[in-house]
Write a protein that holds these residues in place. Structure first.
Motif, PDB file in Angstrom:
ATOM      1  N   LYS A  44       3.426  40.782  38.379  1.00 33.36           N
ATOM      2  CA  LYS A  44       3.376  42.101  37.739  1.00 33.36           C
ATOM      3  C   LYS A  44       4.721  42.593  37.212  1.00 33.36           C
ATOM      4  O   LYS A  44       4.777  43.573  36.474  1.00 33.36           O
ATOM      5  N   ILE A  45       5.820  41.938  37.577  1.00 33.37           N
ATOM      6  CA  ILE A  45       7.137  42.388  37.118  1.00 33.37           C
ATOM      7  C   ILE A  45       7.482  41.696  35.791  1.00 33.37           C
ATOM      8  O   ILE A  45       7.604  40.483  35.728  1.00 33.37           O
ATOM      9  N   GLU A  46       7.626  42.502  34.748  1.00 34.95           N
ATOM     10  CA  GLU A  46       7.990  41.981  33.423  1.00 34.95           C
ATOM     11  C   GLU A  46       9.402  42.375  33.019  1.00 34.95           C
ATOM     12  O   GLU A  46       9.987  41.738  32.134  1.00 34.95           O
ATOM     13  N   TYR A  47       9.925  43.423  33.641  1.00 34.17           N
ATOM     14  CA  TYR A  47      11.221  43.982  33.236  1.00 34.17           C
ATOM     15  C   TYR A  47      12.184  44.023  34.421  1.00 34.17           C
ATOM     16  O   TYR A  47      11.764  44.161  35.575  1.00 34.17           O
ATOM     17  N   PHE A  48      13.448  43.937  34.107  1.00 38.19           N
ATOM     18  CA  PHE A  48      14.507  44.043  35.118  1.00 38.19           C
ATOM     19  C   PHE A  48      15.572  44.987  34.585  1.00 38.19           C
ATOM     20  O   PHE A  48      16.046  44.822  33.449  1.00 38.19           O
ATOM     21  N   GLU A  49      15.919  45.992  35.390  1.00 41.48           N
ATOM     22  CA  GLU A  49      16.940  46.952  34.974  1.00 41.48           C
ATOM     23  C   GLU A  49      18.279  46.589  35.612  1.00 41.48           C
ATOM     24  O   GLU A  49      18.438  46.686  36.827  1.00 41.48           O
ATOM     25  N   ILE A  50      19.218  46.175  34.781  1.00 45.87           N
ATOM     26  CA  ILE A  50      20.527  45.731  35.248  1.00 45.87           C
ATOM     27  C   ILE A  50      21.442  46.930  35.446  1.00 45.87           C
ATOM     28  O   ILE A  50      21.597  47.763  34.546  1.00 45.87           O
ATOM     29  N   THR A  51      22.039  47.023  36.622  1.00 49.10           N
ATOM     30  CA  THR A  51      23.015  48.065  36.899  1.00 49.10           C
ATOM     31  C   THR A  51      24.375  47.597  36.393  1.00 49.10           C
ATOM     32  O   THR A  51      24.950  46.655  36.929  1.00 49.10           O
ATOM     33  N   HIS A  52      24.889  48.281  35.377  1.00 50.38           N
ATOM     34  CA  HIS A  52      26.090  47.824  34.687  1.00 50.38           C
ATOM     35  C   HIS A  52      27.340  48.509  35.247  1.00 50.38           C
ATOM     36  O   HIS A  52      28.054  49.220  34.539  1.00 50.38           O
ATOM     37  N   GLU A  53      27.584  48.317  36.507  1.00 54.94           N
ATOM     38  CA  GLU A  53      28.817  48.799  37.129  1.00 54.94           C
ATOM     39  C   GLU A  53      29.129  47.919  38.334  1.00 54.94           C
ATOM     40  O   GLU A  53      28.371  47.012  38.664  1.00 54.94           O
ATOM     41  N   ARG A  54      30.229  48.178  38.991  1.00 47.57           N
ATOM     42  CA  ARG A  54      30.679  47.359  40.092  1.00 47.57           C
ATOM     43  C   ARG A  54      29.532  47.048  41.055  1.00 47.57           C
ATOM     44  O   ARG A  54      28.798  47.944  41.423  1.00 47.57           O
ATOM     45  N   PRO A  55      29.344  45.780  41.423  1.00 46.70           N
ATOM     46  CA  PRO A  55      30.196  44.617  41.129  1.00 46.70           C
ATOM     47  C   PRO A  55      29.762  43.838  39.878  1.00 46.70           C
ATOM     48  O   PRO A  55      30.159  42.690  39.703  1.00 46.70           O
ATOM     49  N   PHE A  56      28.942  44.470  39.049  1.00 46.00           N
ATOM     50  CA  PHE A  56      28.410  43.759  37.876  1.00 46.00           C
ATOM     51  C   PHE A  56      28.939  44.307  36.551  1.00 46.00           C
ATOM     52  O   PHE A  56      28.391  44.025  35.497  1.00 46.00           O
ATOM     53  N   ARG A  57      30.031  45.047  36.596  1.00 48.17           N
ATOM     54  CA  ARG A  57      30.557  45.659  35.379  1.00 48.17           C
ATOM     55  C   ARG A  57      30.980  44.614  34.347  1.00 48.17           C
ATOM     56  O   ARG A  57      30.751  44.780  33.143  1.00 48.17           O
ATOM     57  N   GLU A  58      31.598  43.536  34.812  1.00 43.72           N
ATOM     58  CA  GLU A  58      32.186  42.578  33.877  1.00 43.72           C
ATOM     59  C   GLU A  58      31.206  41.528  33.354  1.00 43.72           C
ATOM     60  O   GLU A  58      31.585  40.683  32.536  1.00 43.72           O
ATOM     61  N   ILE A  59      29.962  41.554  33.798  1.00 43.34           N
ATOM     62  CA  ILE A  59      29.030  40.512  33.346  1.00 43.34           C
ATOM     63  C   ILE A  59      28.833  40.559  31.839  1.00 43.34           C
ATOM     64  O   ILE A  59      28.558  39.534  31.212  1.00 43.34           O
TER      65      ILE A  59
END
Length: 256
Positions: A27-42
């Motif tokens: 049932k999961i089609e979407y993923f919401e990426i958190t764009h800050e530490r520790p993932f800011r630089e991705i």
């Protein structure tokens, strides 16, 4: 029904592990990426962009919010906050996402007696972000905030009024609205483009599994499905187990 899972449920593991887990989840089609530490630089790493684009998942971005304030009295802080959010808008373009969630700001202690000015400054920032996002084909979806002292736009009616004037979309966070005393039938607005879904006891923004708080979840789905809402229902929960239990709860309600 479009259903997604927030990065909040898997921030303790690598992005690749998260993508593997949620692509395989029913049932999961979407993923919401958190764009800050520790993932800011991705967003700065081409190999990571390529990795993200290699999955069948579709994406939304939650722009950075920690230590930021687009309504700050300090012009340098205000501009730095706008710049960080613009990075998220650029990131959205790179991964073919058209939704970026944005927090509208806070009223600092020293600004507490000049609330009108704070909202005016925030409005200036919203206009700048709207224009930047629209030029890039991205929806800058402004989120209502929970009932916590100093948080702006706890009142969803006020947020709707502002966004309607500015021709901007809303991220409706139903848990946040619940802490501010709004019932499901009071949460629907035509400008709602994206929804964060979670439960809580009504007096604390705890992001509980659906059915474990006091929010009338069934009434919420009834209202939005009857109104023809066709955006994403993003499960913004603290762990994978809560995502799975919430999906089961939605099945019990016959909404999926």
């Amino acid at each position: 029904m479009k259903i997604g899972a927030s990065h909040l449920a898997s921030e303790d593991i690598t992005l690749e592990e998260s993508l593997e887990i949620f692509e395989a989840m029913d049932k999961i089609e979407y993923f919401e990426i958190t764009h800050e530490r520790p993932f800011r630089e991705i967003s700065d790493d081409k190999s990571t962009i390529d990795l993200i684009n290699s999955y069948e998942l579709k994406y939304t971005i939650h722009s950075a919010y920690t230590d930021l304030n687009i309504a700050s009295f300090n012009k340098a802080i205000q501009k730095a906050s706008i710049n960080e959010i613009e990075r998220s808008i650029d990131f959205a373009v790179d991964i073919d996402s058209d939704i970026v969630v944005i927090h509208p700001g806070i009223i600092s202690y020293t600004a507490r007696n000049q609330v009108d000015l704070v909202y005016s400054l925030g409005r200036e920032s919203l206009i700048e972000l709207r224009d930047y996002a629209n030029d890039r084909g991205v929806n800058p979806c402004i989120e209502n905030l929970p009932a916590i002292q100093g948080f702006m736009y706890q009142d969803v009616n006020l947020l709707n009024e502002t966004l309607t004037q500015l021709d901007m979309p809303m991220t409706l966070d139903i848990g946040h609205a619940h802490t501010a005393g709004f019932a499901p039938e009071e949460m629907y607005f035509d400008c709602v483009k994206h929804i964060h879904v979670h439960d809580n006891p009504g007096d604390d923004d705890t992001h509980l599994t659906l059915g474990e708080g006091s929010l009338a979840v069934n009434e919420f789905f009834d209202v939005f499905m009857s109104k023809g809402y066709d955006g994403i229902y993003m499960l913004e929960l603290h762990n994978q187990d809560s995502i799975k239990k919430s999906l089961e709860y939605m099945k019990e309600l016959n909404v999926i």
